[in-house]
Design an enzyme around this catalytic site. Sequence first.
Site, PDB file in Angstrom:
ATOM      1  N   THR A 121       0.990  -1.295   0.006  1.00 26.48           N
ATOM      2  CA  THR A 121      -0.371   0.291   0.123  1.00 26.48           C
ATOM      3  C   THR A 121       0.505   1.020  -0.486  1.00 26.48           C
ATOM      4  OG1 THR A 121      -1.622   1.582   1.650  1.00 26.48           O
ATOM      5  CG2 THR A 121       0.194  -0.639   2.429  1.00 26.48           C
ATOM      6  N   TYR A 145      -1.965   0.548   9.982  1.00 27.86           N
ATOM      7  CA  TYR A 145      -2.419  -0.486   8.517  1.00 27.86           C
ATOM      8  C   TYR A 145      -0.786  -0.290   7.949  1.00 27.86           C
ATOM      9  CZ  TYR A 145      -3.472  -0.700   3.915  1.00 27.86           C
ATOM     10  OH  TYR A 145      -4.362  -1.686   2.428  1.00 27.86           O
TER      11      TYR A 145
END
Length: 332
Positions: A121, A145
Amino acid sequence: MALNGKVMVTGGAGYIGSHAVLALCDAGYDVVVIDNLVTGFDWAVDPRATLVRANIEDDATVRATIRDHRVAAIMHFAGSVVVPESVSDPLKYYRNNTAATRALLESAVVEGVPHFIFSSTAATYGTPVKVPVVETDPTVPINPYGMSKLMTEAMLRDVAAAHPINYCALRYFNVAGADPQGRSGQSTIGATHLIKIAVEAATGKRDAVSVFGTDFDTPDGTGVRDYIHVSDLAAAHVSALELLIAEPAKSHTLNAGYNRGFSVNEVLDAVDRVTNLTIQRRYEGRRAGDPAALVADNSAILAALPWRPQRDDLDGIVKDALAWERKLAERG
């Protein structure tokens, strides 16, 4: 060069994973999916693929699946993806994203799987030092995250250095849209992706769209993101797999984006255009863990792969997302 076995897709019943399964099957690969169906849907898995319902940290089932299906590559999508939730429940993210991937990697090494593609990501960059960001820029995540994914990237580097496995970590920017043929799309309940939320509002599922933050250092004060069509992203995974097969001694970490950003207001303007509606916007404060702007420098992926974006049109992305949302409404 052909792959000597099947591709195992973890999280293949989810949003991005199901599109990767479609792309793999369309390209002629044999696919087995492992998904616990906690957030995914069995009907989202292409019928050309085999579905095994299991958790990726279930070593016995994962290893038996690798052996039974002669798995020669793993595409790993399983995990948790909601940034604000990662801030409020970090241990969930370190379990589902980092610890579970460690177990999956160990299974891959034990069973001799030579190729591994990881859904990373842009959140690994945190607040970027410049925009667009390149793969060599500092990775200082500002939420759990992003950190959970960055820790996995570190594991991949170490494992590839110690074992006969190569990998490609694709750092996604904002994934949106749906399969243009209507075979899959984002079906997650309570999704947090902007375009998904906006087309839900356009179809009456929501009464408004919340805009989190109007005081960012961006042209209109709202957050800027690089939106990539999910089918383009799926195609990038197939190209990455073919690169790993052709060059088994090399691994790669690549941005997956379009090198172009749109603000939240610009995205909502596009939804208004496509739907011929005016979506109500509810302006609120910033969310924890959100940088002002994230845009990919995609020169590395364009140099490494024959992949080229085919659907890099914001209105087109919205149209595909809207068509899928209407199809979901018909399903009831």
